[in-house]
Motif scaffolding. Structure first.
Motif, short mmCIF file in Angstrom:
data_model
loop_
_atom_site.label_atom_id
_atom_site.label_comp_id
_atom_site.label_asym_id
_atom_site.label_seq_id
_atom_site.Cartn_x
_atom_site.Cartn_y
_atom_site.Cartn_z
N VAL A 7 -10.06 43.10 -10.70
CA VAL A 7 -9.36 42.11 -9.86
C VAL A 7 -9.08 40.86 -10.67
O VAL A 7 -7.96 40.32 -10.65
N ALA A 8 -10.08 40.40 -11.42
CA ALA A 8 -9.91 39.18 -12.23
C ALA A 8 -8.80 39.36 -13.24
O ALA A 8 -7.96 38.46 -13.43
N GLY A 53 -3.76 34.22 -14.21
CA GLY A 53 -2.48 33.61 -14.55
C GLY A 53 -1.35 33.94 -13.58
O GLY A 53 -0.20 33.61 -13.86
N ASP A 54 -1.66 34.58 -12.47
CA ASP A 54 -0.62 34.93 -11.49
C ASP A 54 -0.66 33.91 -10.36
O ASP A 54 -1.54 33.98 -9.49
N PRO A 55 0.27 32.96 -10.32
CA PRO A 55 0.22 31.92 -9.30
C PRO A 55 0.49 32.45 -7.88
O PRO A 55 0.19 31.78 -6.91
N GLU A 56 1.02 33.64 -7.77
CA GLU A 56 1.25 34.23 -6.46
C GLU A 56 -0.04 34.73 -5.81
O GLU A 56 -0.11 34.91 -4.61
N LEU A 57 -1.05 35.01 -6.63
CA LEU A 57 -2.31 35.53 -6.09
C LEU A 57 -3.39 34.47 -5.98
O LEU A 57 -4.09 34.42 -4.99
N ALA A 72 -3.87 30.40 -7.51
CA ALA A 72 -3.49 29.32 -8.41
C ALA A 72 -4.67 28.86 -9.26
O ALA A 72 -4.49 28.36 -10.36
N TRP A 73 -5.88 29.02 -8.77
CA TRP A 73 -7.06 28.57 -9.51
C TRP A 73 -7.39 29.48 -10.68
O TRP A 73 -8.12 29.09 -11.58
N ALA A 74 -6.89 30.71 -10.68
CA ALA A 74 -7.20 31.67 -11.75
C ALA A 74 -6.24 31.47 -12.91
O ALA A 74 -5.37 32.27 -13.18
N THR A 75 -6.41 30.37 -13.61
CA THR A 75 -5.50 30.02 -14.70
C THR A 75 -5.83 30.80 -15.96
O THR A 75 -6.89 31.44 -16.06
N ASN A 76 -4.94 30.73 -16.92
CA ASN A 76 -5.15 31.42 -18.20
C ASN A 76 -6.26 30.79 -19.02
O ASN A 76 -6.73 31.38 -19.98
N GLN A 77 -6.68 29.55 -18.69
CA GLN A 77 -7.77 28.91 -19.43
C GLN A 77 -9.12 29.57 -19.11
O GLN A 77 -10.05 29.48 -19.89
N LEU A 78 -9.23 30.20 -17.96
CA LEU A 78 -10.47 30.88 -17.59
C LEU A 78 -10.49 32.28 -18.19
O LEU A 78 -9.46 32.95 -18.24
N THR A 79 -11.66 32.72 -18.59
CA THR A 79 -11.78 34.09 -19.09
C THR A 79 -11.87 35.04 -17.89
O THR A 79 -12.12 34.61 -16.76
#
Length: 198
Positions: free
Chosen positions: A80-81, A86-90, A92-99
């Protein structure tokens, strides 16, 4: 005496109201979304949950709880992660900076799965500050769980097939070697197959 200390009661009430107002204003709104899985087992007859006298009801409940706990398994959360990163549609907090591991850790606190009482339904609930994200996340969790289980079953099946094929080849080679040894033994001892039949 009561009227003399009335100001203390009013101060306490005013302070309580101020704390409650502050709590309401500062607590973030969290939306919950639910997706539902229907668990079906081919080899287990499901019973009403009232009938727990036998082993079947207990086994069914165990299987349902296993499926429910499998939804929040690390392998599913990592899938899921990876899919929402990096998908703003799903989310917004799951940015590319997070592993992917960081996102999976965050998801662990935002996902729950429980068996609905007296049914075969498993409620997968997700929590987010945005209702749209919560709904999409619930759908994605169920999709990734099903894909994870399918991949595991196919991997297990192909692994078993590969093992059985290798074992068959090994046993065939052993049989050929034994037959060769038997033929050599028969020739050296001048034994025919007809003489051994009694």
């Amino acid at each position: 005496l009561v009227l003399d200390n009335l100001w203390i009661v009013l101060v306490i009430l005013a302070a309580s109201a101020a704390v409650a107002y502050y709590q309401i204003k500062t607590t973030p709104v969290t939306y919950k979304s639910r997706a539902v899985l229907l668990a079906e087992f081919k080899d287990v007859q499901l019973m009403e949950f009232k009938q727990f006298e036998g082993n079947e009801g207990y086994r069914t409940a165990e299987l349902l709880n296993t499926v429910a706990s499998g939804v929040s398994r690390l392998g599913v959360l990592l899938r899921v992660a990876d899919s929402i990163k990096g998908d703003p549609e799903l989310a917004a907090w799951a940015t590319n900076q997070l592993t992917t591991n960081d996102i999976a850790s965050i998801l662990r606190g935002r996902i729950s799965a429980r068996v609905r009482r007296q049914t075969r339904f498993i409620d997968v609930e997700t929590y987010d500050g945005n209702p749209k994200y919560a709904r999409r996340l619930a759908q994605r969790v169920v999709e990734e769980y099903l894909a994870f289980e399918l991949a595991n079953r196919q991997g297990t099946g192909s692994g078993a097939t590969n093992f059985l094929n290798a074992e068959a080849d090994r046993l065939r080679a052993r049989l050929d070697e034994s037959e060769l040894k038997l033929t050599r033994f028969q020739r050296t001892n001048n034994i025919s197959m007809n003489e051994t039949d009694d």
